[in-house]
Design a protein around this motif. Structure first.
Motif, PDB file in Angstrom:
ATOM      1  N   ALA A   1       0.827  -1.209   0.000  1.00  0.00           N
ATOM      2  CA  ALA A   1       0.000   0.000   0.000  1.00  0.00           C
ATOM      3  C   ALA A   1       0.860   1.256   0.000  1.00  0.00           C
ATOM      4  O   ALA A   1       0.521   2.261  -0.637  1.00  0.00           O
ATOM      5  CB  ALA A   1      -0.935   0.002   1.212  1.00  0.00           C
ATOM      6  N   THR A   2       1.990   1.211   0.687  1.00  0.00           N
ATOM      7  CA  THR A   2       2.886   2.365   0.708  1.00  0.00           C
ATOM      8  C   THR A   2       3.487   2.611  -0.669  1.00  0.00           C
ATOM      9  O   THR A   2       3.568   3.750  -1.146  1.00  0.00           O
ATOM     10  CB  THR A   2       4.008   2.148   1.742  1.00  0.00           C
ATOM     11  N   TYR A   3       3.906   1.539  -1.329  1.00  0.00           N
ATOM     12  CA  TYR A   3       4.403   1.674  -2.701  1.00  0.00           C
ATOM     13  C   TYR A   3       3.335   2.257  -3.615  1.00  0.00           C
ATOM     14  O   TYR A   3       3.596   3.095  -4.478  1.00  0.00           O
ATOM     15  CB  TYR A   3       4.814   0.314  -3.254  1.00  0.00           C
ATOM     16  N   ARG A   4       2.114   1.784  -3.430  1.00  0.00           N
ATOM     17  CA  ARG A   4       0.998   2.196  -4.288  1.00  0.00           C
ATOM     18  C   ARG A   4       0.704   3.687  -4.150  1.00  0.00           C
ATOM     19  O   ARG A   4       0.312   4.336  -5.120  1.00  0.00           O
ATOM     20  CB  ARG A   4      -0.231   1.368  -3.890  1.00  0.00           C
ATOM     21  N   ASP A   5       0.929   4.211  -2.972  1.00  0.00           N
ATOM     22  CA  ASP A   5       0.558   5.604  -2.721  1.00  0.00           C
ATOM     23  C   ASP A   5       1.700   6.592  -2.894  1.00  0.00           C
ATOM     24  O   ASP A   5       1.478   7.801  -2.927  1.00  0.00           O
ATOM     25  CB  ASP A   5      -0.001   5.736  -1.289  1.00  0.00           C
ATOM     26  N   ASP A   6       2.935   6.086  -3.018  1.00  0.00           N
ATOM     27  CA  ASP A   6       4.071   6.998  -3.127  1.00  0.00           C
ATOM     28  C   ASP A   6       5.158   6.303  -3.944  1.00  0.00           C
ATOM     29  O   ASP A   6       5.926   5.487  -3.433  1.00  0.00           O
ATOM     30  CB  ASP A   6       4.599   7.343  -1.740  1.00  0.00           C
ATOM     31  N   TYR A   7       5.242   6.652  -5.232  1.00  0.00           N
ATOM     32  CA  TYR A   7       6.182   5.963  -6.115  1.00  0.00           C
ATOM     33  C   TYR A   7       7.639   6.277  -5.786  1.00  0.00           C
ATOM     34  O   TYR A   7       8.544   5.530  -6.174  1.00  0.00           O
ATOM     35  CB  TYR A   7       5.907   6.323  -7.577  1.00  0.00           C
ATOM     36  N   SER A   8       7.861   7.384  -5.059  1.00  0.00           N
ATOM     37  CA  SER A   8       9.236   7.686  -4.661  1.00  0.00           C
ATOM     38  C   SER A   8       9.786   6.607  -3.738  1.00  0.00           C
ATOM     39  O   SER A   8      10.999   6.361  -3.716  1.00  0.00           O
ATOM     40  CB  SER A   8       9.322   9.057  -3.991  1.00  0.00           C
ATOM     41  N   ARG A   9       8.905   5.933  -2.986  1.00  0.00           N
ATOM     42  CA  ARG A   9       9.344   4.827  -2.137  1.00  0.00           C
ATOM     43  C   ARG A   9       9.870   3.667  -2.984  1.00  0.00           C
ATOM     44  O   ARG A   9      10.829   2.990  -2.604  1.00  0.00           O
ATOM     45  CB  ARG A   9       8.185   4.346  -1.265  1.00  0.00           C
ATOM     46  N   ILE A  10       9.231   3.433  -4.122  1.00  0.00           N
ATOM     47  CA  ILE A  10       9.719   2.377  -5.014  1.00  0.00           C
ATOM     48  C   ILE A  10      11.111   2.750  -5.507  1.00  0.00           C
ATOM     49  O   ILE A  10      12.031   1.915  -5.517  1.00  0.00           O
ATOM     50  CB  ILE A  10       8.759   2.180  -6.200  1.00  0.00           C
ATOM     51  N   ARG A  11      11.293   4.007  -5.906  1.00  0.00           N
ATOM     52  CA  ARG A  11      12.602   4.438  -6.409  1.00  0.00           C
ATOM     53  C   ARG A  11      13.666   4.369  -5.317  1.00  0.00           C
ATOM     54  O   ARG A  11      14.824   4.019  -5.585  1.00  0.00           O
ATOM     55  CB  ARG A  11      12.486   5.840  -7.008  1.00  0.00           C
ATOM     56  N   ASP A  12      13.280   4.686  -4.075  1.00  0.00           N
ATOM     57  CA  ASP A  12      14.240   4.544  -2.973  1.00  0.00           C
ATOM     58  C   ASP A  12      14.730   3.105  -2.868  1.00  0.00           C
ATOM     59  O   ASP A  12      15.925   2.853  -2.659  1.00  0.00           O
ATOM     60  CB  ASP A  12      13.599   4.964  -1.649  1.00  0.00           C
ATOM     61  N   ASP A  13      13.824   2.162  -3.028  1.00  0.00           N
ATOM     62  CA  ASP A  13      14.203   0.757  -2.893  1.00  0.00           C
ATOM     63  C   ASP A  13      14.931   0.232  -4.124  1.00  0.00           C
ATOM     64  O   ASP A  13      15.778  -0.657  -4.027  1.00  0.00           O
ATOM     65  CB  ASP A  13      12.971  -0.093  -2.564  1.00  0.00           C
ATOM     66  N   ILE A  14      14.597   0.772  -5.297  1.00  0.00           N
ATOM     67  CA  ILE A  14      15.393   0.429  -6.485  1.00  0.00           C
ATOM     68  C   ILE A  14      16.849   0.838  -6.245  1.00  0.00           C
ATOM     69  O   ILE A  14      17.790   0.100  -6.578  1.00  0.00           O
ATOM     70  CB  ILE A  14      14.831   1.124  -7.739  1.00  0.00           C
ATOM     71  N   ALA A  15      17.039   2.007  -5.641  1.00  0.00           N
ATOM     72  CA  ALA A  15      18.400   2.490  -5.376  1.00  0.00           C
ATOM     73  C   ALA A  15      19.126   1.599  -4.379  1.00  0.00           C
ATOM     74  O   ALA A  15      20.365   1.497  -4.421  1.00  0.00           O
ATOM     75  CB  ALA A  15      18.349   3.930  -4.871  1.00  0.00           C
ATOM     76  N   LEU A  16      18.400   0.952  -3.478  1.00  0.00           N
ATOM     77  CA  LEU A  16      19.040   0.035  -2.537  1.00  0.00           C
ATOM     78  C   LEU A  16      19.485  -1.250  -3.215  1.00  0.00           C
ATOM     79  O   LEU A  16      20.451  -1.886  -2.781  1.00  0.00           O
ATOM     80  CB  LEU A  16      18.075  -0.289  -1.392  1.00  0.00           C
ATOM     81  N   VAL A  17      18.803  -1.622  -4.289  1.00  0.00           N
ATOM     82  CA  VAL A  17      19.133  -2.865  -5.000  1.00  0.00           C
ATOM     83  C   VAL A  17      20.200  -2.635  -6.056  1.00  0.00           C
ATOM     84  O   VAL A  17      21.092  -3.457  -6.256  1.00  0.00           O
ATOM     85  CB  VAL A  17      17.861  -3.469  -5.632  1.00  0.00           C
TER      86      VAL A  17
END
Length: 789
Positions: free
Chosen positions: A584-600
């Motif tokens: 749900a957090t990913y769904r509501d804020d795409y910057s969170r997805i990008r933060d985690d892409i950067a961790l990978v």
């Protein structure tokens, strides 16, 4: 082009104008009218490829200037108009037409229904799609996935239009679920590039950026038709030609767009009806002859170097570069020296004098770019061909130098980005280790299924759930009857899409159509506009924001749909992810997805900050810095022999000169499987698609004439010679068009001819269907009902 023909189906008439120009503006207006795009949305075009606008949903050619007012092209307008159309598909359409009735419509007719507006579920009892709530749709997906005996009984297909955010979340969902089954559109286009180049130069991407075109003095274009597939490239080539660079077209078809180009953005050319010549040298190898041609070119370069040494003249080879940065050169040169000129000339179909002319152009170039498209990648020997091209460029140090390098030109706008962020059925251990470290679950370690393997697994009922994130799987894939039967054997097929297509009508026992936002549309979560990112063919990553109101209030974004499916299937909470896979957090804020892409992925560090800069940022490509991530730590020369015993050579021995080799291609009014209209004006085809381009001498040999209707059957044999079993696939009702194409070769449009491509006929080492080298026979036929449409 041969004689003019007019049929009830359409007409064949030579096109004598330059590419683009007023014709492009005319068709821009026509497409806006055809899609009923309201005048209020015309401003959408001026937000295309702009810093505060959206990335073109069409091709992956990079943007020259993000502040340019007119950073769009004719085919980009078609893609935008298709999304911005005012036409809508509602429950009324599905109530009026059964799935069987819709299936009888052409791909063009299905496209013209317009945008999907609400989720639909197939009702087998009445053979209609019926409305379903989003919650019930996600529950159905979760129920079917949970009912499988093993996660590998599901396959997760991805189209190259999916954003980095959606693609990353999609692979995270599927790997948390337990599978690496990621068939994707790369498997059908540039997979040979992705598999071949890492062994040569250490990376499966191009090594150039757009700036390199400003400095190149030779550009060789292999198996590519920029005027149709990525028209903005023609603007770059026009600038190169005007400053004196030599441009070479290497393609069985002499494409109009590489002859002359009139820029719609140049007022002088538009007002004076003038144009710019693009290519100054055209080579037309036989279909499948590129490997032999490139090897012959490399052999000639070596001969020129040997002559220079004998004459005590400057070396032709870049011996310092070869010594410092490469391995395998001695074995490669020994193979070249032993190769027969007669064999290379016969297999390429190009005269020796022409090859020597091209060799002179190549060795005089100080900075050379080699570009290629699917004319190179969809053959049995495509991996070897790409590695031979890398060999040729390494011979003169044309990698890691300003104005030089390798430039595979991708199709869909984010097909490269999808692979970068994890859409990969053969993931590396390092990537899986990082996923485990960041998210706290053990991802599956075994390789998954690509497109061809997925179809075979569905046919064998080893894959029972198919989820498609965009695309048109049933139409994009080979061996149409086999593919249709495979999809219909599934327990559930799910398609996340903007418009109706044939894949929704060739479905499993249960089926869902889940409509999504297009890239041109505002994606707002909790009052905050969300941007998505894409990576173009030259490794630039930039953000895209939609500006149009959604086609329906019931649409969800791709990110939201993936997150909902994951949450319904896997749940969420402590222990599921790094702290938790908070869908749900990913769904509501795409910057969170990008933060985690950067961790990978380390190359995505400071992701959100770097996309805030107009134009975004460039992902590093090691060979640009003369860094080689290969086993030897150097760029590698890889020797390959000319294959003597191939399915086509065996078919030719069985059938003689009647055997033709067919290549499939797009029309100009087409983007991948999407048919925008029925014209291919640069090739002189209007109002029809069921045509076959053929050499006039072959028409005479067959006792046929232009305008005749024929049936086509492909001949494919499995087993050893003398113990072969030949199978036949048919596609009936095509009109012959006399065309400038080599003897023994044919051209035709896909998807109409996909049925002729055997599922088992794939590129060695890549698994790409061999859609550019199909052995076929022609026989008299009749015009099909509905003409050649």
């Amino acid at each position: 082009m041969g004689t003019k023909h007019t049929e009830a189906a359409g007409k064949i008439e030579a096109y004598t104008h330059p590419a683009a120009g007023w014709g492009a503006l005319k068709y821009v207006a026509l497409n806006l009218w055809r899609e009923r795009v309201s005048a209020g949305k015309y401003g959408t075009l001026f937000a295309q490829n702009q810093p505060d606008g959206f990335d073109c949903p069409g091709c992956a050619w990079p943007d020259r200037e993000h502040s340019s007012t007119f950073e769009f092209c004719e085919n980009g307008v078609k893609a935008v108009a298709a999304e911005a159309t005012s036409k809508r598909v509602t429950n009324d359409l599905f109530s009026r037409y059964s799935v069987t009735e819709l299936l009888a419509q052409s791909d063009y007719e299905l496209e013209q229904h317009g945008r999907l507006t609400a989720p639909m579920r197939y009702d087998a009892a009445i053979d209609h799609y019926v409305p379903v709530s989003w919650d019930d749709a996600f529950a159905l997906v979760a129920r079917e996935l949970k009912a499988l005996d093993h996660p590998d009984q599901a396959a997760f297909y991805t189209s190259g239009r999916a954003s980095n955010e959606a693609a990353f979340l999609y692979q995270l969902f599927a790997r948390a679920y337990g599978t690496n089954n990621f068939p994707d559109c790369s498997n059908m286009c540039h997979e040979a590039t992705s598999r071949g180049l890492p062994l040569s130069v250490g990376v499966g991407k191009g090594t150039v950026v757009l700036e390199d075109f400003e400095h190149a003095d030779v550009i060789m274009i292999f198996g590519q038709n920029p005027a149709t597939n990525h028209p903005r490239m023609l603007g770059e080539l026009r600038d190169c030609a005007r400053r004196g660079a030599t441009i070479v077209s290497i393609n069985p078809l002499r494409e109009r767009g590489l002859e002359r180009f009139a820029s719609p953005q140049d007022p002088v050319e538009m007002l004076t009806l003038t144009s710019t010549p693009i290519a100054s040298l055209f080579l037309q190898p036989r279909v499948g002859g590129d490997f032999a041609l490139i090897k012959a070119l490399a052999k000639r370069v070596l001969e020129l170097d040997e002559a220079a040494v004998a004459a005590n003249a400057p070396r032709v080879l870049d011996v310092a570069f070869i010594a410092e940065h490469t391995s395998g050169f001695d074995a490669f040169t020994a193979d070249l020296q032993a190769e027969s000129w007669d064999l290379l000339l016969a297999e390429s179909g190009v005269p020796r004098a022409t090859i020597e002319q091209l060799a002179q152009v190549y060795v005089k170039g100080e900075r050379v770019i080699a570009t290629w498209g699917m004319g190179i990648t969809q053959h049995k020997n495509s991996v070897a061909t790409i590695q031979m091209l890398a060999n040729l460029m390494l011979m003169r140090g044309n990698i890691g130098r300003l104005g030089a390098g390798l430039c595979p030109v991708r199709g869909h706008s984010n097909v490269q980005g999808n692979r970068t962020v994890g859409i990969e059925e053969q993931p590396t251990p390092a990537f899986l280790d990082r996923l485990e470290q960041v998210f706290g679950f053990e991802p599956p370690r075994h390789h998954g299924l690509d497109v061809v393997a997925t179809i075979a697994a569905m046919a064998a009922q080893k894959v029972k759930v198919f989820v498609g994130l965009g695309g048109n799987f049933a139409v994009a894939t080979p061996d149409t009857e086999v593919t249709y039967a495979a999809l219909r054997s599934c327990a559930l097929t799910v398609n996340i899409t903007t418009k109706l297509n044939r894949s929704h009508l060739v479905h499993g026992r249960e089926a869902l159509i889940l409509p999504t936002l297009g890239r041109t549309e505002i994606d707002e979560r909790q009052g905050v506009p969300q941007g998505v990112t894409v990576e173009d063919s030259m490794s630039m990553v930039h953000v895209s924001y939609g500006i149009n109101q959604p086609a329906s209030p019931d649409l969800l974004s791709e990110v939201a749909i993936v997150a909902h499916m994951a949450e319904a299937t896997l749940g969420g909470g402590p222990g599921v992810g790094r702290d938790s896979l908070a869908w749900a957090t990913y769904r509501d804020d795409y910057s969170r997805i990008r933060d985690d892409i950067a961790l990978v992925f380390d190359d995505f560090h400071d992701y959100n900050a770097r996309i805030a800069v107009p134009g975004g940022f460039h992902l590093p490509v090691a060979p640009r810095d003369l860094t080689w991530r290969t086993a030897s730590g150097k760029a590698t020369f890889i020797a390959h022999a000319v294959a003597h015993d191939t399915p086509i050579s065996r078919a030719r021995r069985r059938h003689g000169e009647q055997l033709m080799v067919m290549m499939t291609t797009r029309s100009h009014d087409q983007y991948n499987t999407t048919i925008y209209a029925l014209d291919d004006r640069y090739r002189g085809v209007f109002g029809m698609r069921r045509v076959i381009f053929i050499n006039q001498a072959d028409l005479d040999m067959l006792g046929m004439k232009a305008g005749d209707w024929v049936d086509v059957r492909s001949v494919w044999a499995e087993g050893d010679e003398g113990n072969e079993r030949e199978t036949v696939r048919r596609a009936d009702g095509f009109m012959l068009v006399a065309y400038d194409i080599p003897r023994g070769c044919l051209g035709a449009y896909y998807p109409e001819t996909n049925a002729l491509v055997p599922l088992a006929s794939v590129a060695d080492g890549a698994g790409t269907p061999t859609s550019k080298s199909i052995p076929v026979l022609l026989s008299p036929g009749v015009m099909p009902a509905g003409g050649g449409r």
